[in-house]
Design an enzyme around this catalytic site. Structure first.
Site, mmCIF file in Angstrom:
data_model
loop_
_atom_site.group_PDB
_atom_site.id
_atom_site.type_symbol
_atom_site.label_atom_id
_atom_site.label_comp_id
_atom_site.label_asym_id
_atom_site.label_seq_id
_atom_site.Cartn_x
_atom_site.Cartn_y
_atom_site.Cartn_z
ATOM 1 N N ASP A 125 17.320 9.026 -8.938
ATOM 2 C CA ASP A 125 18.988 9.036 -8.734
ATOM 3 C C ASP A 125 19.558 9.364 -7.714
ATOM 4 O O ASP A 125 20.272 10.301 -7.085
ATOM 5 C CB ASP A 125 19.679 10.434 -9.568
ATOM 6 N N HIS A 176 1.568 -1.021 0.050
ATOM 7 C CA HIS A 176 0.236 0.130 0.129
ATOM 8 C C HIS A 176 0.904 1.107 0.011
ATOM 9 O O HIS A 176 0.595 2.426 -0.045
ATOM 10 C CB HIS A 176 -0.917 -0.044 1.366
ATOM 11 N N LYS A 193 -3.788 10.129 5.097
ATOM 12 C CA LYS A 193 -2.818 9.470 6.685
ATOM 13 C C LYS A 193 -2.023 10.656 6.894
ATOM 14 O O LYS A 193 -0.637 10.498 7.008
ATOM 15 C CB LYS A 193 -2.569 8.842 6.390
ATOM 16 N N LYS A 226 3.607 4.277 -0.606
ATOM 17 C CA LYS A 226 3.660 5.197 -2.823
ATOM 18 C C LYS A 226 4.985 5.688 -2.120
ATOM 19 O O LYS A 226 4.832 6.627 -1.658
ATOM 20 C CB LYS A 226 2.459 6.217 -2.499
ATOM 21 N N HIS A 265 -8.335 11.327 1.697
ATOM 22 C CA HIS A 265 -7.707 10.194 1.564
ATOM 23 C C HIS A 265 -6.271 9.801 2.297
ATOM 24 O O HIS A 265 -5.102 9.350 2.593
ATOM 25 C CB HIS A 265 -7.242 9.730 0.828
ATOM 26 N N ASP A 311 1.758 18.432 18.277
ATOM 27 C CA ASP A 311 2.083 20.291 19.764
ATOM 28 C C ASP A 311 2.936 21.753 18.655
ATOM 29 O O ASP A 311 3.979 21.327 18.724
ATOM 30 C CB ASP A 311 3.204 19.798 20.734
#
EC number: 2.7.8.-
Length: 417
Positions: A134, A127, A327, A129, A325, A332
């Site tokens: 380089d 899951h 997350k 991404k 979508h 603080d």
């Protein structure tokens, strides 16, 4: 308390926690936050077009749409000029696309993680991404290679609410190591034996940078102790299974004034729920932005958790303007995380996930503002109205929660609590 002393105390609390040895903090990085797919894809394509040696990309969804075609075209341009290009897609998240044939013909190396619903890696999915260009730029977040306005074939009225970061500096090496480990794992069918390089990333004690920072704190060098730091946190269903969850637990446990958290699949285990309630009871302003309208079972099951949270003083809002979508979290105004990990059993126990943790980074102000804005645009859950729900609705919430919990305990082999 002065700003410098506040930062020093925050850094000292963090580096004193035993769990930080799961990954290394890195100083001397540049971080750039993206709050839309359009901006993220433009930056990624620009870096790919400038690549001279190697491009690696790992994603759950690589869509056959305009966004996917644009990224694919950049990958093809790169391989045509002699750049090595490696891509990992998930066997369930991404269909068998016609463009894959073009990749193979052009020389792009492509591997599929767990091609079937249940395969060599059980029910696990990748899951994550991620991208590395380089060994200079790395990307991590929640944004798949898919049009911002597309949701399972329907057109959203507003772009998807999501985030990613571009990283430049020492932390890029850790993202590359995680990709390489996954690349070999797919070929071998199991997790490769760690090399000295992977051991340094996955199991090293507190990093040299933070060891030095702790000494500076103790010696009174407050300014040096407040240097921005980044950690890359990868988890899979074999090792580091709780790494991302522990990142949340420690930050929430150390919170003094504010916890802001946004997540589309909010079904954490007892430890994380308890950390949120304890924070609220000690006077911390805890605000949750929860996504809806993607999986009906969660829309019915998640409200079961609201009672204990509301009674502790946690503020809850359900975001329905568009598909939430992202997350993300900010604690603080000093600690934050951006990544792919939902707060549910699959992401916290089973799937391959990746987050970055930012400490004292200037991009946290932008992320904090985005979460507060989403909270203001969301439907607030009023405690009195929640308690006055019809008994039939309360029963449905209880039943769906119990069913979800039982199913997750089954497929995670008891790992979900």
């Amino acid at each position: 308390m002065s700003g410098g002393r506040r930062l020093a105390n925050f850094g000292q609390r963090l580096i004193g926690r035993r769990y930080w040895s799961r990954y290394r903090f890195r100083t001397g990085n540049d971080v750039r936050l993206f709050s839309s797919g359009d901006a993220y894809f433009a930056a990624l394509i620009e870096r790919i077009d400038a690549a001279t040696r190697i491009v690696t990309l790992e994603t759950y969804i690589f869509a056959d749409d305009e966004a996917g075609h644009d990224v694919s075209a950049a990958l093809l341009r790169a391989v045509a000029r002699g750049v090595r290009v490696r891509v990992i897609t998930d066997g369930i998240g991404t269909a068998r696309l016609p463009m894959f044939g073009d990749w193979q013909a052009a020389g792009i190396e492509h591997r599929v993680y767990n091609p079937h619903l249940f395969g060599r890696f059980g029910f696990s999915r990748t899951h994550r991404k991620l991208a590395v260009v380089d060994d200079t730029y790395a990307y991590c977040g929640g944004i798949n290679i898919v049009d911002d306005y597309d949701h399972n074939g329907t057109r959203l009225h507003y772009p998807r609410w999501d985030f990613a970061v571009e990283l430049r500096g020492p932390v890029v090496a850790d993202v590359r190591v995680a990709f390489d480990l996954q690349w070999r794992r797919i070929r071998l069918g199991h997790r490769p034996k760690p090399t000295p390089e992977t051991e340094a990333t996955d199991a090293q004690g507190v990093t040299d940078e933070f060891v030095r920072a702790r000494r500076r704190v103790r010696s009174g060098d407050v300014r040096a102790a407040g240097e921005p730091s980044v950690a890359f946190v990868a988890r899979d269903n074999i090792v580091n299974r709780r790494a991302i969850e522990k990142a949340y637990l420690t930050a929430i446990g150390q919170a003094r004034s504010e916890v802001l958290l946004a997540n589309p699949y909010f079904m954490p285990g007892r430890k994380l729920r308890r950390a949120l309630t304890l924070a609220a009871r000690r006077g911390v302003d805890v605000r949750l932005v929860i996504g809806r309208k993607e999986f009906p079972i969660l829309d019915y099951a998640v409200p079961f958790l609201y009672r204990s949270l509301l009674r502790a003083g946690v503020k809850i809002a359900e975001y329905e303007k568009t598909m939430l979508h992202g997350k993300v979290a900010v604690v603080d105004s000093n600690w934050g995380t951006v990544g792919s990990s939902n707060l549910d059993a699959l992401s916290l126990v089973l799937n391959n996930e990746a987050n970055v943790v930012l400490v004292l980074d200037r991009e946290l102000d932008q992320l904090r503002g985005a979460i507060l804005a989403a909270f203001a645009e969301s439907r607030s859950i009023d405690a009195a109205h929640y308690e006055a729900r019809p008994l039939s609705e309360q029963f449905v919430n209880w039943f769906m929660y119990q069913g979800y919990r039982a199913l997750m305990k089954l497929i995670t082999v008891g790992g979900y609590d």
